[in-house]
Design an enzyme around this catalytic site. Structure first.
Site, PDB file in Angstrom:
ATOM      1  N   GLU A  37       9.621  -2.362   5.031  1.00  0.00           N
ATOM      2  CA  GLU A  37      10.239  -1.522   3.988  1.00  0.00           C
ATOM      3  C   GLU A  37      11.045  -2.356   2.995  1.00  0.00           C
ATOM      4  O   GLU A  37      12.167  -1.998   2.615  1.00  0.00           O
ATOM      5  CB  GLU A  37      11.157  -0.455   4.627  1.00  0.00           C
ATOM      6  CG  GLU A  37      10.474   0.427   5.664  1.00  0.00           C
ATOM      7  CD  GLU A  37       9.574   1.511   5.076  1.00  0.00           C
ATOM      8  OE1 GLU A  37       9.349   1.528   3.843  1.00  0.00           O
ATOM      9  OE2 GLU A  37       9.085   2.330   5.865  1.00  0.00           O
ATOM     10  N   GLY A  44      -0.846   1.979   6.865  1.00  0.00           N
ATOM     11  CA  GLY A  44      -0.904   1.076   8.013  1.00  0.00           C
ATOM     12  C   GLY A  44      -0.154  -0.226   7.803  1.00  0.00           C
ATOM     13  O   GLY A  44      -0.414  -1.210   8.497  1.00  0.00           O
ATOM     14  N   CYS A  48      -9.059  14.985  -0.102  1.00  0.00           N
ATOM     15  CA  CYS A  48     -10.508  14.832  -0.250  1.00  0.00           C
ATOM     16  C   CYS A  48     -11.127  13.767   0.642  1.00  0.00           C
ATOM     17  O   CYS A  48     -12.345  13.630   0.664  1.00  0.00           O
ATOM     18  CB  CYS A  48     -10.857  14.557  -1.714  1.00  0.00           C
ATOM     19  SG  CYS A  48     -10.401  12.883  -2.231  1.00  0.00           S
ATOM     20  N   GLY A  57       0.850  -1.188   0.000  1.00  0.00           N
ATOM     21  CA  GLY A  57       0.000   0.000   0.000  1.00  0.00           C
ATOM     22  C   GLY A  57       0.879   1.229   0.000  1.00  0.00           C
ATOM     23  O   GLY A  57       2.108   1.113   0.062  1.00  0.00           O
ATOM     24  N   CYS A  92      -5.494  10.075  -3.179  1.00  0.00           N
ATOM     25  CA  CYS A  92      -6.301   9.154  -3.986  1.00  0.00           C
ATOM     26  C   CYS A  92      -5.891   9.286  -5.446  1.00  0.00           C
ATOM     27  O   CYS A  92      -5.117  10.181  -5.800  1.00  0.00           O
ATOM     28  CB  CYS A  92      -7.789   9.457  -3.813  1.00  0.00           C
ATOM     29  SG  CYS A  92      -8.276  10.985  -4.630  1.00  0.00           S
TER      30      CYS A  92
END
Ligand code: ADP
Ligand code: ZN
Length: 209
Positions: free
Chosen positions: A90, A21, A149, A16, A178
């Protein structure tokens, strides 16, 4: 994961953008393994000295002790034979070799949990993560919250002008965006938009605000 039974290893990958997270999820899984009294070893690349040297720390402040490695093969050198679970954070900074290392660990019967960025600051696949995803038994893709947003954020926006693939440092250099708010090349976008005409602010010339 409970579909694999017996003394078999496997690879779990958590990917991600920044702030999604990944470290939190990695720490959660490793803590649970420790609670189950499994032998756990945790590694991260020395390049990421975020907060402290011998600890993985999430942006929300969760931490777990870890060993620094300067290259992926060091994980095999530092591996203790009785270790059952290996955590790596990482992983995108450990190069192609990390794929081979994770495969070896899983073949030795270890549960391998790897976290890393799947895309870079331009939104391109961040090697070697795509290759790790291809060999993993289980994949978790996390999203952050777009700071512009509030929609789910899949991208890591770089806020400083640099063409370097790796710019590690203050988290203020990056934010989650996003797909609509993400600007893969903000410098280019500024150039194309032409010079910015700053509006005259009344009273600004004589120092009044
Ligand atoms: P990662 O390892 O993916 O960079 P971390 O596990 O270190 O992520 O941090 C996740 C935490 O970051 C969240 O629980 C939240 O407290 C914090 N955070 C800060 N900015 C954001 C954001 N834009 N979206 C989601 N979480 C954020
Ligand atoms: Zn957005």
């Amino acid at each position: 994961m409970d579909i694999v039974k017996g003394n078999m290893g496997w690879i779990e990958v958590v990917v991600g953008p920044m702030f999604s997270g990944k470290s939190e999820e990695l720490i959660r899984r490793l803590r649970r393994a420790e609670i189950a009294r499994q032998r756990v070893q945790i590694f991260k690349p020395a390049i990421d000295s975020r907060y402290t040297a011998n600890e993985i720390v999430s942006h929300s402040g969760l931490g777990i002790p870890s060993d620094n490695v300067s290259k992926a093969s060091e994980i095999l050198e530092k591996l203790q034979p009785r270790t059952e679970v290996v955590g790596i954070d990482e992983a995108q900074f450990l190069g192609d070799e990390v794929v081979e290392v994770c495969t070896k660990l899983a073949n030795l019967g270890k549960r391998v949990i790897v976290a890393g960025l799947d895309t870079d600051y331009r939104g391109r696949p961040f090697e070697p993560m795509p290759r790790l995803l291809a060999v993993a038994e289980e994949i978790t893709k996390l999203l952050a919250i777009c700071v512009r947003c509030g929609n789910p954020a899949v991208h890591t926006q770089r806020l400083v002008d640099s063409e370097e693939l790796i710019v590690v440092g203050a988290t203020e250099m990056y934010e989650a965006r996003c797909r609509r708010c993400f600007e893969p090349n903000p410098a280019q976008a500024r150039k194309e938009a032409g010079p910015v005409i700053m509006p005259r602010i009344r009273g600004a010339a004589n120092g009044a605000a």
